[in-house]
Design a protein around this motif. Structure first.
Motif, PDB file in Angstrom:
ATOM      1  N   TYR A  12      -2.124   0.430  -2.815  1.00 34.46           N
ATOM      2  CA  TYR A  12      -2.852  -0.776  -2.441  1.00 34.46           C
ATOM      3  C   TYR A  12      -4.038  -1.048  -3.358  1.00 34.46           C
ATOM      4  CZ  TYR A  12      -5.972  -3.856   0.119  1.00 34.46           C
ATOM      5  OH  TYR A  12      -6.815  -4.888   0.452  1.00 34.46           O
ATOM      6  N   LEU A  13      -4.848  -0.054  -3.626  1.00 38.82           N
ATOM      7  CA  LEU A  13      -6.062  -0.266  -4.409  1.00 38.82           C
ATOM      8  C   LEU A  13      -5.731  -0.654  -5.850  1.00 38.82           C
ATOM      9  CD1 LEU A  13      -9.093  -0.298  -3.907  1.00 38.82           C
ATOM     10  CD2 LEU A  13      -9.187   2.048  -4.751  1.00 38.82           C
ATOM     11  N   ASP A  15      -2.974  -2.200  -6.836  1.00 38.75           N
ATOM     12  CA  ASP A  15      -2.456  -3.561  -6.788  1.00 38.75           C
ATOM     13  C   ASP A  15      -3.565  -4.572  -6.511  1.00 38.75           C
ATOM     14  OD1 ASP A  15       0.096  -2.694  -7.377  1.00 38.75           O
ATOM     15  OD2 ASP A  15       0.814  -2.798  -5.307  1.00 38.75           O
ATOM     16  N   LYS A  16      -4.528  -4.210  -5.668  1.00 36.79           N
ATOM     17  CA  LYS A  16      -5.652  -5.101  -5.380  1.00 36.79           C
ATOM     18  C   LYS A  16      -6.462  -5.356  -6.652  1.00 36.79           C
ATOM     19  CE  LYS A  16      -9.737  -5.388  -2.377  1.00 36.79           C
ATOM     20  NZ  LYS A  16     -10.514  -4.684  -1.341  1.00 36.79           N
ATOM     21  N   PHE A  19      -4.344  -7.638  -8.994  1.00 36.68           N
ATOM     22  CA  PHE A  19      -4.266  -8.984  -8.437  1.00 36.68           C
ATOM     23  C   PHE A  19      -5.583  -9.730  -8.594  1.00 36.68           C
ATOM     24  CE2 PHE A  19      -4.718 -11.992  -4.931  1.00 36.68           C
ATOM     25  CZ  PHE A  19      -3.543 -12.735  -5.043  1.00 36.68           C
ATOM     26  N   THR A  20      -6.693  -9.110  -8.205  1.00 38.49           N
ATOM     27  CA  THR A  20      -7.968  -9.829  -8.240  1.00 38.49           C
ATOM     28  C   THR A  20      -8.445 -10.091  -9.665  1.00 38.49           C
ATOM     29  OG1 THR A  20      -9.251  -7.790  -7.920  1.00 38.49           O
ATOM     30  CG2 THR A  20      -8.745  -9.086  -5.956  1.00 38.49           C
ATOM     31  N   TRP A  42     -15.774  -3.054 -10.796  1.00 42.31           N
ATOM     32  CA  TRP A  42     -14.866  -3.470  -9.736  1.00 42.31           C
ATOM     33  C   TRP A  42     -14.780  -2.424  -8.630  1.00 42.31           C
ATOM     34  CZ3 TRP A  42     -10.584  -2.230  -6.989  1.00 42.31           C
ATOM     35  CH2 TRP A  42      -9.955  -3.268  -6.300  1.00 42.31           C
ATOM     36  N   LEU A  51     -11.228  -8.614   1.783  1.00 44.06           N
ATOM     37  CA  LEU A  51     -11.071  -9.971   1.278  1.00 44.06           C
ATOM     38  C   LEU A  51     -10.627 -10.973   2.322  1.00 44.06           C
ATOM     39  CD1 LEU A  51      -9.429  -9.132  -2.150  1.00 44.06           C
ATOM     40  CD2 LEU A  51     -11.815  -9.624  -1.663  1.00 44.06           C
ATOM     41  N   SER A  52     -10.043 -10.508   3.404  1.00 43.76           N
ATOM     42  CA  SER A  52      -9.531 -11.450   4.395  1.00 43.76           C
ATOM     43  C   SER A  52     -10.566 -11.824   5.452  1.00 43.76           C
ATOM     44  CB  SER A  52      -8.293 -10.863   5.074  1.00 43.76           C
ATOM     45  OG  SER A  52      -8.645  -9.685   5.766  1.00 43.76           O
ATOM     46  N   GLN A  62     -12.558   3.757   0.000  1.00 43.53           N
ATOM     47  CA  GLN A  62     -11.543   3.619  -1.033  1.00 43.53           C
ATOM     48  C   GLN A  62     -12.128   3.811  -2.428  1.00 43.53           C
ATOM     49  OE1 GLN A  62      -8.120   0.851  -0.278  1.00 43.53           O
ATOM     50  NE2 GLN A  62      -9.813  -0.277   0.662  1.00 43.53           N
ATOM     51  N   THR A 127       4.186  -1.808  -0.390  1.00 47.89           N
ATOM     52  CA  THR A 127       2.827  -1.516   0.076  1.00 47.89           C
ATOM     53  C   THR A 127       2.751  -1.605   1.570  1.00 47.89           C
ATOM     54  OG1 THR A 127       2.170  -3.810  -0.275  1.00 47.89           O
ATOM     55  CG2 THR A 127       1.647  -2.255  -2.016  1.00 47.89           C
TER      56      THR A 127
END
Length: 127
Positions: A12-13, A15-16, A19-20, A42, A51-52, A62, A127
């Motif tokens: 996840y981290l 990919d985050k 993506f960002t 970052w 983010l949500s 993390q 994920t």
């Protein structure tokens, strides 16, 4: 049970991050010019941001492993894929980073060639 800070949590981290960074042209340029500084920034400022959420909220646990950090700093898409980072996320970001330095489809071909040694089953990218 909360994993120890810096322990492998999930893809996840990674990919985050991919993506960002890819969604912001200024961050793409920053990552191209200063990968170590961008990864450090970052991880400190964005990795734990939820983010949500409508209001700024953050978690606290993390972090990248040393191997993940080294692969991100080294722009090493093969190692990132081997770690389970989603190949579409690495491909789109790395095209934004490096396609301008190559002829048409030259970078994409080199990207694929660097991964041709990989065989099925590929790393799990869910994920």
């Amino acid at each position: 049970m909360v994993p120890e800070r810096g322990a492998p949590v999930s893809r996840y981290l990674l990919d985050k991050f991919l993506f960002t960074i890819d969604r912001d042209p200024e961050l793409v340029e920053r990552y191209r010019e200063d990968p170590a500084g961008t990864v450090t920034w970052w991880e400190a400022e964005m990795a734990n941001r939820l983010l949500s959420c409508t209001a700024p909220e953050q978690s606290t646990w993390q972090a990248f492993t040393d191997a993940e950090r080294a692969a991100l700093v080294g722009h090493d898409h093969v190692t990132l894929f081997e770690m389970g980072a989603h190949p579409f996320l690495t491909l789109t970001l790395f095209i934004a980073l490096f396609e301008r330095d190559h002829g048409p489809m030259e970078y994409q071909t080199a990207y694929a060639r660097a991964m041709q040694h990989l065989t099925l089953p590929y790393p799990d990218i869910t994920t």
